[in-house]
Scaffold this motif. Structure first.
Motif, PDB file in Angstrom:
ATOM      1  N   VAL A 177     107.811  83.345  16.115  1.00  0.00           N
ATOM      2  CA  VAL A 177     108.539  84.540  15.714  1.00  0.00           C
ATOM      3  C   VAL A 177     108.081  85.823  15.435  1.00  0.00           C
ATOM      4  CG1 VAL A 177     110.423  85.430  14.229  1.00  0.00           C
ATOM      5  CG2 VAL A 177     110.367  83.059  14.660  1.00  0.00           C
ATOM      6  N   MET A 178     106.904  86.010  14.621  1.00  0.00           N
ATOM      7  CA  MET A 178     106.756  87.327  14.476  1.00  0.00           C
ATOM      8  C   MET A 178     105.394  87.737  15.345  1.00  0.00           C
ATOM      9  SD  MET A 178     107.932  87.894  11.684  1.00  0.00           S
ATOM     10  CE  MET A 178     107.010  89.367  11.301  1.00  0.00           C
ATOM     11  N   GLU A 179     104.606  86.904  16.067  1.00  0.00           N
ATOM     12  CA  GLU A 179     103.724  87.243  17.124  1.00  0.00           C
ATOM     13  C   GLU A 179     104.101  87.045  18.556  1.00  0.00           C
ATOM     14  OE1 GLU A 179     101.139  88.605  15.982  1.00  0.00           O
ATOM     15  OE2 GLU A 179     101.434  88.610  13.941  1.00  0.00           O
ATOM     16  N   ASN A 180     105.472  86.952  18.754  1.00  0.00           N
ATOM     17  CA  ASN A 180     106.062  86.792  20.227  1.00  0.00           C
ATOM     18  C   ASN A 180     105.669  87.866  20.906  1.00  0.00           C
ATOM     19  OD1 ASN A 180     108.383  87.281  22.112  1.00  0.00           O
ATOM     20  ND2 ASN A 180     108.422  84.889  21.619  1.00  0.00           N
ATOM     21  N   GLU A 181     105.274  87.888  22.160  1.00  0.00           N
ATOM     22  CA  GLU A 181     104.699  88.712  23.049  1.00  0.00           C
ATOM     23  C   GLU A 181     105.850  89.334  23.942  1.00  0.00           C
ATOM     24  OE1 GLU A 181     100.787  88.547  24.649  1.00  0.00           O
ATOM     25  OE2 GLU A 181     100.408  87.000  23.148  1.00  0.00           O
ATOM     26  N   GLY A 182     107.074  88.952  23.725  1.00  0.00           N
ATOM     27  CA  GLY A 182     108.040  89.518  24.516  1.00  0.00           C
ATOM     28  C   GLY A 182     108.176  88.951  25.746  1.00  0.00           C
ATOM     29  N   VAL A 183     108.621  89.725  26.947  1.00  0.00           N
ATOM     30  CA  VAL A 183     108.791  89.437  27.969  1.00  0.00           C
ATOM     31  C   VAL A 183     107.725  90.159  29.142  1.00  0.00           C
ATOM     32  CG1 VAL A 183     111.393  88.879  27.813  1.00  0.00           C
ATOM     33  CG2 VAL A 183     110.592  91.367  28.659  1.00  0.00           C
ATOM     34  N   GLY A 184     107.541  89.574  30.145  1.00  0.00           N
ATOM     35  CA  GLY A 184     106.567  90.308  31.100  1.00  0.00           C
ATOM     36  C   GLY A 184     107.118  91.280  31.877  1.00  0.00           C
ATOM     37  N   PRO A 185     106.161  91.980  32.704  1.00  0.00           N
ATOM     38  CA  PRO A 185     106.603  93.176  33.394  1.00  0.00           C
ATOM     39  C   PRO A 185     107.473  92.944  34.594  1.00  0.00           C
ATOM     40  CG  PRO A 185     104.333  92.686  33.817  1.00  0.00           C
ATOM     41  CD  PRO A 185     104.829  91.826  32.618  1.00  0.00           C
ATOM     42  N   ASN A 191     101.118  82.223  26.222  1.00  0.00           N
ATOM     43  CA  ASN A 191     101.212  80.770  25.738  1.00  0.00           C
ATOM     44  C   ASN A 191      99.932  80.265  25.379  1.00  0.00           C
ATOM     45  OD1 ASN A 191     104.173  80.733  26.091  1.00  0.00           O
ATOM     46  ND2 ASN A 191     104.052  79.828  28.444  1.00  0.00           N
ATOM     47  N   LYS A 192      98.925  80.539  25.904  1.00  0.00           N
ATOM     48  CA  LYS A 192      97.565  80.117  25.373  1.00  0.00           C
ATOM     49  C   LYS A 192      97.407  80.785  24.268  1.00  0.00           C
ATOM     50  CE  LYS A 192      94.149  79.022  28.168  1.00  0.00           C
ATOM     51  NZ  LYS A 192      92.951  79.144  29.097  1.00  0.00           N
ATOM     52  N   ARG A 193      97.580  81.847  24.202  1.00  0.00           N
ATOM     53  CA  ARG A 193      97.088  82.639  22.725  1.00  0.00           C
ATOM     54  C   ARG A 193      97.929  82.066  21.476  1.00  0.00           C
ATOM     55  NH1 ARG A 193      96.456  87.360  26.400  1.00  0.00           N
ATOM     56  NH2 ARG A 193      98.489  87.759  26.031  1.00  0.00           N
ATOM     57  N   LEU A 194      99.289  81.722  21.797  1.00  0.00           N
ATOM     58  CA  LEU A 194     100.048  81.156  20.785  1.00  0.00           C
ATOM     59  C   LEU A 194      99.471  79.853  20.556  1.00  0.00           C
ATOM     60  CD1 LEU A 194     102.665  81.003  19.264  1.00  0.00           C
ATOM     61  CD2 LEU A 194     103.833  80.558  21.251  1.00  0.00           C
ATOM     62  N   LEU A 195      99.258  79.034  21.533  1.00  0.00           N
ATOM     63  CA  LEU A 195      98.679  77.692  21.272  1.00  0.00           C
ATOM     64  C   LEU A 195      97.688  77.659  20.433  1.00  0.00           C
ATOM     65  CD1 LEU A 195      99.872  76.075  24.791  1.00  0.00           C
ATOM     66  CD2 LEU A 195     100.793  75.324  22.495  1.00  0.00           C
ATOM     67  N   ASP A 196      96.641  78.269  20.758  1.00  0.00           N
ATOM     68  CA  ASP A 196      95.316  78.548  20.272  1.00  0.00           C
ATOM     69  C   ASP A 196      95.434  78.848  18.701  1.00  0.00           C
ATOM     70  OD1 ASP A 196      92.574  78.215  20.481  1.00  0.00           O
ATOM     71  OD2 ASP A 196      92.454  80.315  20.806  1.00  0.00           O
ATOM     72  N   ALA A 197      96.168  80.182  18.691  1.00  0.00           N
ATOM     73  CA  ALA A 197      96.067  80.486  17.193  1.00  0.00           C
ATOM     74  C   ALA A 197      96.911  79.482  16.145  1.00  0.00           C
ATOM     75  CB  ALA A 197      97.016  81.794  17.310  1.00  0.00           C
ATOM     76  N   THR A 198      97.910  78.803  16.609  1.00  0.00           N
ATOM     77  CA  THR A 198      98.639  77.904  15.777  1.00  0.00           C
ATOM     78  C   THR A 198      98.136  76.459  15.771  1.00  0.00           C
ATOM     79  OG1 THR A 198     100.332  77.511  17.493  1.00  0.00           O
ATOM     80  CG2 THR A 198     100.785  79.382  15.900  1.00  0.00           C
ATOM     81  N   ASP A 199      97.159  76.063  16.641  1.00  0.00           N
ATOM     82  CA  ASP A 199      96.607  74.707  16.583  1.00  0.00           C
ATOM     83  C   ASP A 199      95.982  74.075  15.326  1.00  0.00           C
ATOM     84  OD1 ASP A 199      95.674  72.384  17.618  1.00  0.00           O
ATOM     85  OD2 ASP A 199      93.883  72.954  18.131  1.00  0.00           O
ATOM     86  N   GLY A 200      96.989  73.071  15.014  1.00  0.00           N
ATOM     87  CA  GLY A 200      96.507  72.591  13.623  1.00  0.00           C
ATOM     88  C   GLY A 200      97.407  73.054  12.401  1.00  0.00           C
ATOM     89  N   GLN A 201      98.192  74.178  12.545  1.00  0.00           N
ATOM     90  CA  GLN A 201      98.690  74.702  11.658  1.00  0.00           C
ATOM     91  C   GLN A 201      99.921  73.880  11.042  1.00  0.00           C
ATOM     92  OE1 GLN A 201     100.163  78.582  11.948  1.00  0.00           O
ATOM     93  NE2 GLN A 201      98.141  79.489  11.971  1.00  0.00           N
ATOM     94  N   ALA A 233     104.450  77.145   9.174  1.00  0.00           N
ATOM     95  CA  ALA A 233     103.623  78.397   9.707  1.00  0.00           C
ATOM     96  C   ALA A 233     103.602  78.628  11.068  1.00  0.00           C
ATOM     97  CB  ALA A 233     101.928  77.927   8.996  1.00  0.00           C
ATOM     98  N   GLY A 234     103.409  77.686  11.840  1.00  0.00           N
ATOM     99  CA  GLY A 234     103.673  78.009  13.244  1.00  0.00           C
ATOM    100  C   GLY A 234     104.712  78.485  13.787  1.00  0.00           C
ATOM    101  N   LEU A 235     105.909  78.156  13.376  1.00  0.00           N
ATOM    102  CA  LEU A 235     106.942  78.604  13.626  1.00  0.00           C
ATOM    103  C   LEU A 235     107.304  80.221  13.346  1.00  0.00           C
ATOM    104  CD1 LEU A 235     109.515  75.707  12.585  1.00  0.00           C
ATOM    105  CD2 LEU A 235     108.837  76.638  14.927  1.00  0.00           C
ATOM    106  N   GLN A 236     106.655  80.416  12.051  1.00  0.00           N
ATOM    107  CA  GLN A 236     106.743  81.848  11.605  1.00  0.00           C
ATOM    108  C   GLN A 236     105.854  82.748  12.617  1.00  0.00           C
ATOM    109  OE1 GLN A 236     108.670  83.068   9.512  1.00  0.00           O
ATOM    110  NE2 GLN A 236     107.810  85.108   9.095  1.00  0.00           N
TER     111      GLN A 236
END
Length: 248
Positions: free
Chosen positions: A226-234, A206-216, A220-223
């Motif tokens: 979807v594309m960079e979703n990291e899936g589920v945890g172990p 979540n931190k990586r997602l928020l950081d990468a899309t801040d201000g977009q 663009a953020g929604l895309q």
């Protein structure tokens, strides 16, 4: 073993970092930052830590950058080193919370703003006094403060160098919650415990997602999501099984 200017306490799934110059109101020096940076480097590798709380010892969070150090021409390891240290803390994979009581001025506010969010005791006082001393920000104030409170409010605070209390900090969105000082320790522990009980995988993603899309732009953020979703945890199946009672 690290020094005693920033003290680390390991709790149940979370870590408390304490700025520890209470006799100097935790004024920030190169040595304080050097120890903070060392703790950050250790925490980056700590897979068992799911939350970090940063606070100050004694009467306050921190009165800010040590003016005596500034006046004496402090020796900084490299240009932008303080800002880089705070960015390293900000990019830790686990949530980092500033717990502010008492003074939190200028450089100290820049440190707090580099945390994911701020909780404040009801005796907290904030302010950006760069303009009072004919200084300009170099630890992130001009970038993080307007992102937190809006450009116009950031300008007002930076131009006036006004001090303001916890209630005003809550009103403008600088802090997330205000608690009575006599309940501050227990509220810190309870909040960190709730965060630590959740998935470290999700926190980091979540931190990586928020950081990468801040201000977009939204599309663009929604895309990106979807594309960079990291899936589920172990531990996803284990967590759901425990909740449904099927993991017993």
């Amino acid at each position: 073993m690290m020094g005693e200017l920033v003290v680390r306490e390991n709790r149940d799934g979370w870590v408390l970092l304490t700025l520890n110059r209470p006799e100097k109101l935790n004024a920030l020096t190169v040595d304080v930052f050097r120890e903070l940076r060392a703790h950050v480097a250790d925490l980056k590798r700590a897979s068992d830590v799911r939350c970090v709380v940063l606070r100050g010892a004694g009467k306050c969070f921190s009165a800010g950058h040590d003016l005596a150090d500034i006046a004496s021409g402090e020796e900084v390891p490299s240009r932008g080193w303080h800002s880089e240290t705070l960015r390293l803390m900000e990019k830790l994979p686990m949530p980092v919370i500033a717990a502010v009581h008492g003074h939190c001025y200028t450089g100290a506010l820049e440190v707090a703003l580099a945390c994911d969010f701020i909780i404040a005791a009801d005796n907290a006082r904030f302010g950006d006094t760069h303009a009072k001393w004919a200084l300009t920000p170099i630890w992130g104030m001009s970038q993080r403060l307007p992102r937190r409170v809006g450009v116009a409010t950031a300008k007002r605070l930076m131009f006036t160098a006004d001090m303001f209390d916890a209630a005003e900090a809550l009103r403008i969105g600088l802090v997330e919650t205000v608690v009575p000082i006599d309940q501050f320790d227990s509220e810190i522990a309870a909040l960190a415990g709730r965060i630590a009980a959740n998935s470290g995988f999700s926190h980091a993603a979540n931190k990586r997602l928020l950081d990468a899309t801040d201000g977009q732009a939204l599309d663009a953020g929604l895309q990106w999501e979807v594309m960079e979703n990291e899936g589920v945890g172990p531990d996803m199946r284990e967590r759901i099984a425990t909740f449904t009672g099927k993991g017993r």
